[in-house]
Motif scaffolding. Structure first.
Motif, PDB file in Angstrom:
ATOM      1  N   CYS A 100       0.830  -1.202   0.000  1.00 56.25           N
ATOM      2  CA  CYS A 100       0.000   0.000   0.000  1.00 56.25           C
ATOM      3  C   CYS A 100       0.863   1.250   0.000  1.00 56.25           C
ATOM      4  O   CYS A 100       2.085   1.180   0.118  1.00 56.25           O
ATOM      5  CB  CYS A 100      -0.900   0.005   1.237  1.00 56.25           C
ATOM      6  SG  CYS A 100       0.012   0.005   2.786  1.00 56.25           S
ATOM      7  N   LYS A 101       0.203   2.401  -0.150  1.00 54.98           N
ATOM      8  CA  LYS A 101       0.848   3.703   0.011  1.00 54.98           C
ATOM      9  C   LYS A 101       0.154   4.395   1.171  1.00 54.98           C
ATOM     10  O   LYS A 101      -1.073   4.486   1.212  1.00 54.98           O
ATOM     11  CB  LYS A 101       0.687   4.553  -1.245  1.00 54.98           C
ATOM     12  CG  LYS A 101       1.580   4.152  -2.364  1.00 54.98           C
ATOM     13  CD  LYS A 101       1.465   5.136  -3.511  1.00 54.98           C
ATOM     14  CE  LYS A 101       2.366   4.724  -4.653  1.00 54.98           C
ATOM     15  NZ  LYS A 101       2.225   5.622  -5.809  1.00 54.98           N
ATOM     16  N   ILE A 102       0.968   4.895   2.097  1.00 56.09           N
ATOM     17  CA  ILE A 102       0.423   5.605   3.251  1.00 56.09           C
ATOM     18  C   ILE A 102       0.841   7.062   3.139  1.00 56.09           C
ATOM     19  O   ILE A 102       2.026   7.354   2.946  1.00 56.09           O
ATOM     20  CB  ILE A 102       0.937   4.990   4.568  1.00 56.09           C
ATOM     21  CG1 ILE A 102       0.465   3.533   4.668  1.00 56.09           C
ATOM     22  CG2 ILE A 102       0.462   5.802   5.763  1.00 56.09           C
ATOM     23  CD1 ILE A 102       0.938   2.804   5.895  1.00 56.09           C
ATOM     24  N   ASP A 103      -0.130   7.967   3.254  1.00 54.25           N
ATOM     25  CA  ASP A 103       0.161   9.401   3.161  1.00 54.25           C
ATOM     26  C   ASP A 103       1.189   9.785   4.218  1.00 54.25           C
ATOM     27  O   ASP A 103       1.043   9.463   5.391  1.00 54.25           O
ATOM     28  CB  ASP A 103      -1.114  10.221   3.351  1.00 54.25           C
ATOM     29  CG  ASP A 103      -2.095  10.031   2.207  1.00 54.25           C
ATOM     30  OD1 ASP A 103      -1.651   9.642   1.110  1.00 54.25           O
ATOM     31  OD2 ASP A 103      -3.304  10.277   2.415  1.00 54.25           O
ATOM     32  N   GLY A 104       2.243  10.469   3.798  1.00 58.02           N
ATOM     33  CA  GLY A 104       3.295  10.890   4.701  1.00 58.02           C
ATOM     34  C   GLY A 104       4.423   9.890   4.858  1.00 58.02           C
ATOM     35  O   GLY A 104       5.474  10.214   5.386  1.00 58.02           O
ATOM     36  N   PHE A 105       4.213   8.629   4.408  1.00 62.33           N
ATOM     37  CA  PHE A 105       5.248   7.606   4.511  1.00 62.33           C
ATOM     38  C   PHE A 105       5.642   7.033   3.158  1.00 62.33           C
ATOM     39  O   PHE A 105       6.763   6.607   2.970  1.00 62.33           O
ATOM     40  CB  PHE A 105       4.786   6.458   5.421  1.00 62.33           C
ATOM     41  CG  PHE A 105       4.797   6.817   6.869  1.00 62.33           C
ATOM     42  CD1 PHE A 105       5.948   6.714   7.618  1.00 62.33           C
ATOM     43  CD2 PHE A 105       3.650   7.286   7.479  1.00 62.33           C
ATOM     44  CE1 PHE A 105       5.965   7.058   8.952  1.00 62.33           C
ATOM     45  CE2 PHE A 105       3.656   7.637   8.814  1.00 62.33           C
ATOM     46  CZ  PHE A 105       4.809   7.526   9.553  1.00 62.33           C
ATOM     47  N   GLY A 106       4.693   6.945   2.244  1.00 55.81           N
ATOM     48  CA  GLY A 106       4.976   6.378   0.930  1.00 55.81           C
ATOM     49  C   GLY A 106       4.620   4.911   0.851  1.00 55.81           C
ATOM     50  O   GLY A 106       3.833   4.395   1.642  1.00 55.81           O
TER      51      GLY A 106
END
Length: 118
Positions: A100-106
């Motif tokens: 997945c992609k997590i906002d603020g982490f990538g």
């Protein structure tokens, strides 16, 4: 010991045999785990991924992180309650089965045991 060994998934040979925890094909030499990827009919088994509370996850689902996670190389981790959209199920390393992609982490991989469908 397994009574009805599955045929080889590569060459369909019926003369497979069990060696320790593996099933081996004498014709092509392919080795695989006995419970890995094949049903009794010889068709590939469908892998079911469940979240922390037992809901079945699918590609494209949105999930919520239920436990605070530490992230290597980051001063702050991922907080419980963080929403993750558009997940993708993968055969990851060490139990990490969500890409997945997590906002603020990538981009990163998560374990299904630390998320719930949301």
């Amino acid at each position: 010991m397994i009574e009805n060994l599955p045929p080889c998934p590569k060459c369909s040979c019926e003369y497979t045999y069990e060696m320790n925890a593996l099933v081996v094909c004498p014709e092509c030499g392919h080795e695989w785990a006995a419970a890995e990827g094949v049903t009794d009919s010889g068709a590939p088994a469908e892998r079911v991924v469940k979240d922390a509370v037992g809901n079945v996850l699918q590609d494209g689902d949105s999930v919520v992180v239920v436990k605070a996670l530490k992230v290597k190389g980051s001063p702050s981790g991922i907080k419980a309650g963080t929403k993750v959209r558009n997940i993708r199920l993968v055969d990851g390393v060490d139990g990490h089965d969500i890409d997945c992609k997590i906002d603020g982490f990538g981009a990163m991989q998560l374990k299904s045991s630390v998320v719930k469908k949301g």
